[in-house]
Structure formats: C-alpha cells, structure tokens
Write a protein that holds these residues in place. Structure first.
Motif, mmCIF file in Angstrom:
data_model
loop_
_atom_site.group_PDB
_atom_site.id
_atom_site.type_symbol
_atom_site.label_atom_id
_atom_site.label_comp_id
_atom_site.label_asym_id
_atom_site.label_seq_id
_atom_site.Cartn_x
_atom_site.Cartn_y
_atom_site.Cartn_z
ATOM 1 N N PRO A 1 49.152 79.689 40.878
ATOM 2 C CA PRO A 1 48.967 79.529 42.289
ATOM 3 C C PRO A 1 49.718 80.374 43.686
ATOM 4 C CG PRO A 1 49.964 77.847 41.693
ATOM 5 C CD PRO A 1 49.878 78.451 40.442
ATOM 6 N N GLN A 2 51.295 80.633 43.557
ATOM 7 C CA GLN A 2 51.604 81.423 43.949
ATOM 8 C C GLN A 2 50.979 82.575 44.415
ATOM 9 O OE1 GLN A 2 56.167 81.487 43.633
ATOM 10 N NE2 GLN A 2 55.688 80.582 41.407
ATOM 11 N N ASP A 3 50.076 83.590 43.498
ATOM 12 C CA ASP A 3 49.268 85.100 43.181
ATOM 13 C C ASP A 3 47.863 84.187 43.535
ATOM 14 O OD1 ASP A 3 52.536 86.164 43.887
ATOM 15 O OD2 ASP A 3 52.639 86.120 41.566
ATOM 16 N N ASP A 4 47.778 83.918 42.662
ATOM 17 C CA ASP A 4 46.144 83.579 42.279
ATOM 18 C C ASP A 4 45.197 82.549 42.874
ATOM 19 O OD1 ASP A 4 47.457 86.358 40.706
ATOM 20 O OD2 ASP A 4 47.220 84.402 39.001
ATOM 21 N N PHE A 5 45.750 81.973 43.769
ATOM 22 C CA PHE A 5 45.056 81.091 44.644
ATOM 23 C C PHE A 5 44.733 81.164 46.236
ATOM 24 C CE2 PHE A 5 45.114 77.494 47.683
ATOM 25 C CZ PHE A 5 43.846 76.423 46.920
ATOM 26 N N ILE A 6 43.364 81.460 46.524
ATOM 27 C CA ILE A 6 42.969 81.695 48.130
ATOM 28 C C ILE A 6 42.351 80.603 48.550
ATOM 29 C CG2 ILE A 6 42.007 83.760 49.274
ATOM 30 C CD1 ILE A 6 42.454 85.581 47.183
ATOM 31 N N LEU A 7 42.859 80.476 49.662
ATOM 32 C CA LEU A 7 42.240 79.115 50.242
ATOM 33 C C LEU A 7 41.418 79.903 51.812
ATOM 34 C CD1 LEU A 7 41.179 76.524 51.475
ATOM 35 C CD2 LEU A 7 43.225 75.957 52.201
ATOM 36 N N LEU A 8 39.879 79.175 51.315
ATOM 37 C CA LEU A 8 39.227 80.394 53.194
ATOM 38 C C LEU A 8 38.602 78.406 53.524
ATOM 39 C CD1 LEU A 8 36.624 82.772 51.059
ATOM 40 C CD2 LEU A 8 39.380 83.530 52.626
ATOM 41 N N PRO A 9 39.451 77.860 54.360
ATOM 42 C CA PRO A 9 39.161 76.641 55.185
ATOM 43 C C PRO A 9 38.035 76.913 56.230
ATOM 44 C CG PRO A 9 41.296 77.720 56.476
ATOM 45 C CD PRO A 9 40.607 79.073 54.854
ATOM 46 N N GLY A 10 37.476 76.334 56.958
ATOM 47 C CA GLY A 10 36.380 76.304 58.349
ATOM 48 C C GLY A 10 35.314 76.975 57.716
ATOM 49 N N THR A 11 34.579 77.270 57.364
ATOM 50 C CA THR A 11 33.454 78.062 56.711
ATOM 51 C C THR A 11 32.179 77.430 56.610
ATOM 52 O OG1 THR A 11 34.334 77.857 54.465
ATOM 53 C CG2 THR A 11 35.115 79.972 54.629
ATOM 54 N N SER A 12 30.822 78.035 56.362
ATOM 55 C CA SER A 12 30.225 77.179 55.846
ATOM 56 C C SER A 12 29.427 76.814 54.729
ATOM 57 C CB SER A 12 28.820 78.113 56.657
ATOM 58 O OG SER A 12 28.911 79.692 55.115
ATOM 59 N N GLN A 13 28.855 75.625 54.767
ATOM 60 C CA GLN A 13 28.758 74.958 53.520
ATOM 61 C C GLN A 13 27.326 74.489 52.965
ATOM 62 O OE1 GLN A 13 29.636 75.368 50.618
ATOM 63 N NE2 GLN A 13 31.389 74.083 50.321
ATOM 64 N N ASP A 14 26.954 74.600 52.198
ATOM 65 C CA ASP A 14 25.689 73.929 51.528
ATOM 66 C C ASP A 14 25.458 73.030 52.115
ATOM 67 O OD1 ASP A 14 22.991 73.002 50.108
ATOM 68 O OD2 ASP A 14 23.721 75.251 48.505
ATOM 69 N N THR A 15 24.029 72.755 52.664
ATOM 70 C CA THR A 15 23.732 71.437 53.011
ATOM 71 C C THR A 15 23.367 70.563 52.209
ATOM 72 O OG1 THR A 15 22.560 72.391 54.629
ATOM 73 C CG2 THR A 15 21.108 70.442 54.366
ATOM 74 N N LEU A 16 23.529 70.449 51.470
ATOM 75 C CA LEU A 16 24.325 69.478 50.492
ATOM 76 C C LEU A 16 25.047 68.974 50.001
ATOM 77 C CD1 LEU A 16 20.855 70.186 48.319
ATOM 78 C CD2 LEU A 16 20.529 68.538 49.839
ATOM 79 N N ASP A 17 26.401 70.063 50.399
ATOM 80 C CA ASP A 17 27.424 70.140 50.427
ATOM 81 C C ASP A 17 27.857 68.554 50.709
ATOM 82 O OD1 ASP A 17 30.281 69.371 49.951
ATOM 83 O OD2 ASP A 17 30.127 71.350 48.555
ATOM 84 N N PHE A 18 28.301 67.682 50.220
ATOM 85 C CA PHE A 18 28.592 66.390 51.483
ATOM 86 C C PHE A 18 30.145 65.940 51.206
ATOM 87 C CE2 PHE A 18 27.181 64.276 47.586
ATOM 88 C CZ PHE A 18 28.230 63.732 47.269
#
Length: 285
Positions: A115-132
């Motif tokens: 995770p130090q080098d291989d984990f990428i978080l993209l916060p605050g993005t669009s998401q599928d309408t079906l995703d609750f």
C-alpha cells in the motif's frame, strides 16, 4: 395491430443478489467491448468486471507494462472510458495472471501489492446511481490497487499456511484476504484486528455482516465489494503524512458491514418463489 396472449408470461428483470439476470448481460457486454478497448490501449491484455460484485464495484485489468507504473496509467485511463468510469475498485495485474479468476487476483495482491506504493485513493468522484454506499446519490470514491510486479520479477517465497486463533467466524482466502463476520460495531472490530501483530501478513482484512456466507465465494465477494465506500470505509493500521500525501502501511482494512444508511437488500418474497416453482413446467414445458 395490438396482439395479446391469454396468461402471457411478461419478461422482466429484477436485480438482486448475484447471480441473476444481469450476470449474462454484463459478461456479454464485457466480452463484446473488451477487444475494442484493447485497440485503444495496446498494453491491455485482459479486462474483467466481476458479476459477483455487481460489475461496477470490481474491475480487474491485465497489463503488459513497457515502463514502470504503466499499469497505473492504464487504470486511470480505464476510469475515463464510458461506463468504466463508474468502476469503484480497479485492480491491475500482470498479463500472465488470470484476471477473471478472483483467487488468482488475490495471489497477485499477496505477491506484489504494497500500500505504500500501490494504493491510490480517488475521493469525491462520481459513482454509479445503483451504488448506495457513498455520501449521497451519484457520489462516491474509487481506489486503484497495483498488483503488478513491475519491470522486474519479484523473488518467489515459499507458501506458508496461515493458522489463526480467532473466536469470530472467519475465512482466510489465498493467504491474502481475511474476512471476519461481525454483528455490531464493525469499525471498532476492524481497528483492533489491524493492530494485531499476527495479522500483519494479510493484505486485506474485511469485516462483513452476518448475512454473508463466508464459505461461498460469490456471497463473500458480493458481501465485501458492494458494501463499502472507499473514502469512508477503508482504513489502515498505520498511516504517515508526507507532504500532501498520506502513506498507508500494513493490511488494508475494509469495513464492509451493513450501514444504517443503506436501503434494505433486495430479497425475493417466499410466496413469489413458491409460485414460480409451482408453475415452472408451464413456463418451460
């Protein structure tokens, strides 16, 4: 003219726990469009969205890397292509890994993911309408997990069987994923698990709800990937601030337990099941 049939069978689709009707449709779409995407991205060896996770929640891409971290570039590119942009968790693997076989993907994570080098978080993005799982409709977050070995092959280590002494019901999958069933306060349970020295060998530790069958592969993938928001529900036992970057260490913890803000799961009523079963020979004589 308008035609009709007495006691006609009305064809419809009800989305619920996999596998249901969307399995056939989703896999067909993947098989149709994957060759076209390969033309656009020559480094792409394979692409597979898992029906067990409702397709958009888990996308795995096999990548032939020509330079360091090209797989990350490919993952970011896929997140900019049509409905692939709705993918929540993108895992990139080497081309010799079967991207359509989840245990093989887990094995690649065990071998190559740090995770130090291989984990990428993209916060605050669009998401599928079906995703609750996000903070509100059509909003959420995404992650990229780089499980490629890069341009140099990592040295293989002897496989060791992990034996745990946990009182909670759990499952160890491919010595990579530890799934634990919990009924309440899942975040506190997950936080404590991430601190245990004997669990640091796992790449992922996930807490799931009591309705998830840990021994059923479909149920477990569904019970994890459809029930967490990356930004809100992923935690690490160790984090370090380096400038604007948050460096994560240790197992990736996923709080995939059912949240109070989630809608009720889609369940087929018993009376409908019984009616269908009693008339099955009428539908398909």
């Amino acid at each position: 003219c308008i035609t009709r049939r007495k006691n006609a069978v009305y064809h419809s689709a009800v989305v619920g726990k996999p596998p249901q009707e969307d399995k056939a449709m989703g896999e067909s779409i993947t098989k149709i469009f994957a060759p076209l995407i390969k033309i656009m991205k020559l480094e792409l060896a394979d692409l597979w969205a898992f029906y067990e996770a409702g397709f958009h929640n888990l996308l795995v891409a096999g990548v032939r890397q020509r330079y360091t971290k090209e797989a990350v570039k490919t993952a970011l590119g896929l997140l900019g292509e049509g409905q692939l942009s709705l993918s929540k968790c993108v895992i990139v693997v080497d081309p010799d890994v079967n991207a359509r076989h989840f245990p093989s993907v887990l094995a690649a994570l065990r071998k190559n993911f740090d995770p130090q080098d291989d984990f990428i978080l993209l916060p605050g993005t669009s998401q599928d309408t079906l995703d609750f799982t996000g903070p509100k409709i059509n909003r959420g977050s995404k992650i990229i997990l780089d499980a490629t070995c890069g341009n140099t092959r990592a040295k293989s280590e002897p496989e060791k069987t992990i034996i745990l002494n946990l009182t909670m019901e759990h499952r160890v999958w491919e010595n990579t994923l530890l799934a634990v069933k919990t009924e309440k306060d899942s975040r506190a349970v997950l936080t404590e698990l991430l601190k245990k020295p004997e669990l640091q060998q796992f790449k992922i530790i996930a807490c799931v709800s009591p309705d998830v069958d840990l021994q059923n592969d479909i149920s477990l993938i569904w019970g994890i990937f459809t029930r967490f928001d990356c930004e809100q529900d992923i935690i690490f036992g160790q984090t370090e601030q380096r400038g604007a970057r948050l460096v994560c260490k240790g197992p990736m913890g996923i709080d995939a337990a059912w949240k109070s803000r989630y809608p009720d799961p889609v369940e087929m009523p018993t009376e409908i099941r019984q009616k269908v079963e009693s008339r099955w020979t009428e539908y398909f004589p």
